[in-house]
Enzyme design. Structure first.
Site, short mmCIF file in Angstrom:
data_model
loop_
_atom_site.label_atom_id
_atom_site.label_comp_id
_atom_site.label_asym_id
_atom_site.label_seq_id
_atom_site.Cartn_x
_atom_site.Cartn_y
_atom_site.Cartn_z
N SER A 123 -9.90 1.14 -3.94
CA SER A 123 -10.18 2.57 -4.20
C SER A 123 -11.43 2.64 -5.07
O SER A 123 -11.78 1.66 -5.74
CB SER A 123 -8.99 3.16 -4.99
OG SER A 123 -9.30 4.44 -5.49
N TYR A 151 -2.79 3.19 -12.17
CA TYR A 151 -3.41 3.07 -10.84
C TYR A 151 -4.82 2.49 -10.97
O TYR A 151 -5.20 1.58 -10.22
CB TYR A 151 -3.43 4.45 -10.18
CG TYR A 151 -3.94 4.48 -8.75
CD1 TYR A 151 -3.17 4.00 -7.69
CD2 TYR A 151 -5.20 5.02 -8.45
CE1 TYR A 151 -3.64 4.06 -6.38
CE2 TYR A 151 -5.67 5.08 -7.14
CZ TYR A 151 -4.89 4.60 -6.11
OH TYR A 151 -5.35 4.66 -4.82
N1 LIG Z 1 -5.57 8.85 0.08
C1 LIG Z 1 -6.52 8.60 -0.82
O1 LIG Z 1 -7.17 9.52 -1.34
C2 LIG Z 1 -6.85 7.17 -1.19
C3 LIG Z 1 -8.05 6.95 -1.89
C4 LIG Z 1 -8.38 5.64 -2.25
C5 LIG Z 1 -7.54 4.60 -1.91
N2 LIG Z 1 -6.38 4.85 -1.24
C6 LIG Z 1 -5.53 3.70 -0.94
O2 LIG Z 1 -5.31 3.63 0.46
C7 LIG Z 1 -4.06 2.97 0.69
C8 LIG Z 1 -3.25 3.79 1.70
O3 LIG Z 1 -2.92 5.03 1.12
P1 LIG Z 1 -2.78 6.38 2.00
O4 LIG Z 1 -3.72 7.35 1.47
O5 LIG Z 1 -2.78 6.06 3.45
O6 LIG Z 1 -1.34 6.87 1.49
P2 LIG Z 1 0.07 6.98 2.22
O7 LIG Z 1 -0.02 7.72 3.49
O8 LIG Z 1 1.00 7.46 1.15
O9 LIG Z 1 0.40 5.47 2.59
C9 LIG Z 1 0.88 4.52 1.71
C10 LIG Z 1 1.61 3.49 2.55
O10 LIG Z 1 2.03 2.41 1.72
C11 LIG Z 1 3.36 2.09 2.05
N3 LIG Z 1 4.03 1.56 0.88
C12 LIG Z 1 4.14 2.13 -0.35
N4 LIG Z 1 4.87 1.36 -1.15
C13 LIG Z 1 5.23 0.27 -0.42
C14 LIG Z 1 6.00 -0.89 -0.69
N5 LIG Z 1 6.55 -1.09 -1.89
N6 LIG Z 1 6.16 -1.79 0.30
C15 LIG Z 1 5.62 -1.60 1.51
N7 LIG Z 1 4.88 -0.53 1.84
C16 LIG Z 1 4.70 0.39 0.87
C17 LIG Z 1 4.00 3.39 2.50
O11 LIG Z 1 5.07 3.14 3.39
P3 LIG Z 1 6.62 3.27 2.96
O12 LIG Z 1 6.70 4.49 2.08
O13 LIG Z 1 7.33 3.41 4.25
O14 LIG Z 1 6.97 2.01 2.25
C18 LIG Z 1 2.86 4.08 3.21
O15 LIG Z 1 2.84 3.77 4.59
C19 LIG Z 1 -3.40 2.82 -0.67
O16 LIG Z 1 -3.58 1.49 -1.16
C20 LIG Z 1 -4.16 3.80 -1.54
O17 LIG Z 1 -4.13 3.42 -2.90
C21 LIG Z 1 -6.02 6.11 -0.86
#
Ligand SMILES: NC(=O)c1ccc[n+]([C@@H]2O[C@H](COP(=O)([O-])OP(=O)(O)OC[C@H]3O[C@@H](n4cnc5c(N)ncnc54)[C@H](OP(=O)(O)O)[C@@H]3O)[C@@H](O)[C@H]2O)c1
Length: 257
Positions: free
Chosen positions: A141, A154
């Site tokens: 991120s 975070y």
């Molecule tokens: N959205 C943003 O603005 C943003 C910005 C920068 C970076 N990111 C990064 O991008 C990545 C994906 O995030 P996203 O935005 O796509 O959010 P999201 O839709 O909430 O996806 C997060 C995913 O991680 C899985 N997860 C969470 N805890 C877990 C665990 N303990 N074991 C296995 N799987 C787990 C969830 O699946 P389950 O709940 O089914 O376990 C979900 O599929 C993350 O690392 C996030 O920090 C996001």
């Protein structure tokens, strides 16, 4: 030759592949001919994404559980061969002022975002080095590159992911393996919607105001789309990116450099 033409025949692991950024990465790799194993805790979400492309297979596993991740490797590699590509994408975020952050919240955020990323890639390292080939990509991120208020655990975890990536890149440099991190700004996913909801609840601002305030952190004034992250991951996984290792690539409209 397209980048995608260099990918077929590979097997990838994408954690958190049941939603958001992980889903986009899984679909993009599968469309490029890669067999993709996705994991997460919610089986129904994994099944939905697997239903979108026959090359995608879901295995429920929690990235914070070392035995579960070892079991996933055994099951997935027996079915589709060793992982050539590992994308540590699973993550979670909360928000609280640092002085109100409980030890439990701190620990949980580090467990999922940092220790989970380590447990995701660790079982792949020896095999990739022996085969002299492999691609590891962390979805970190911009919070791995700069500070933001109210998300201390975070920010600390994502800075840790960048450090882990650099250490592994140094360790694998001579082995034909590359290790990189992609660092998105705000991406339009469920995680972003949760952040907007938290701002609404805690500040009384409207959803539109919260949305505008988060979008304004990006100099381009917009939210990133999951596919933009997926396309960068696809490029990092191709032969054309063999010299790219140890890099934290900001996909943020110029928010960090
Ligand atoms: N959205 C943003 O603005 C943003 C910005 C920068 C970076 N990111 C990064 O991008 C990545 C994906 O995030 P996203 O935005 O796509 O959010 P999201 O839709 O909430 O996806 C997060 C995913 O991680 C899985 N997860 C969470 N805890 C877990 C665990 N303990 N074991 C296995 N799987 C787990 C969830 O699946 P389950 O709940 O089914 O376990 C979900 O599929 C993350 O690392 C996030 O920090 C996001």
């Amino acid at each position: 030759m397209t980048v995608a033409a260099t990918i077929p025949g590979k097997h990838a692991l994408v954690t958190g592949g049941g939603s958001g950024v992980g889903r986009a990465i899984a679909l993009t790799l599968a469309e490029a001919g890669v067999d993709v194993t996705i994991c997460g805790r919610r089986e129904a979400e994994l099944a939905k994404v697997a239903g979108e492309n026959a090359r995608i297979h879901g295995i429920a596993a929690d990235v914070t559980n070392e035995a579960a991740m070892a079991g996933l490797y055994i099951q997935a590699e027996a079915a589709r061969g060793p992982f050539d590509i590992v994308v540590a994408n699973a993550g979670m975020a909360g928000s609280t002022p640092a002085h109100k952050t409980t030890l439990a919240d701190w620990q949980r955020t580090l467990d999922v975002n940092l220790t989970g990323a380590f447990l995701t890639v660790k079982p792949a390292l020896a095999g990739m080095a022996a085969r002299k080939s492999g691609r590891i990509v962390f979805i970190a991120s911009t919070a791995g590159l700069k500070g933001y208020a109210y998300v201390a655990p975070y920010v600390a975890a994502k800075h840790g992911v960048i450090g882990l990536m650099r250490a592994l890149a140094a360790e694998t440099a001579k082995s034909g393996v590359t290790v990189n991190a992609v660092c998105p700004g705000f991406v339009e996913t469920d995680m972003l919607e949760e952040s907007i909801q938290r701002i609404v609840e805690k500040t009384g601002r409207s959803a539109e105001q919260a949305r505008a305030s988060l979008a304004s952190t990006n100099p381009q004034g917009r939210f990133i789309q999951p596919l933009e992250i997926a396309e960068a991951v696809l490029w990092l996984c191709g032969d054309a990116a063999q010299s790219i290792t140890g890099q934290a690539i900001s996909i943020s409209g110029g928010e960090t450099w």
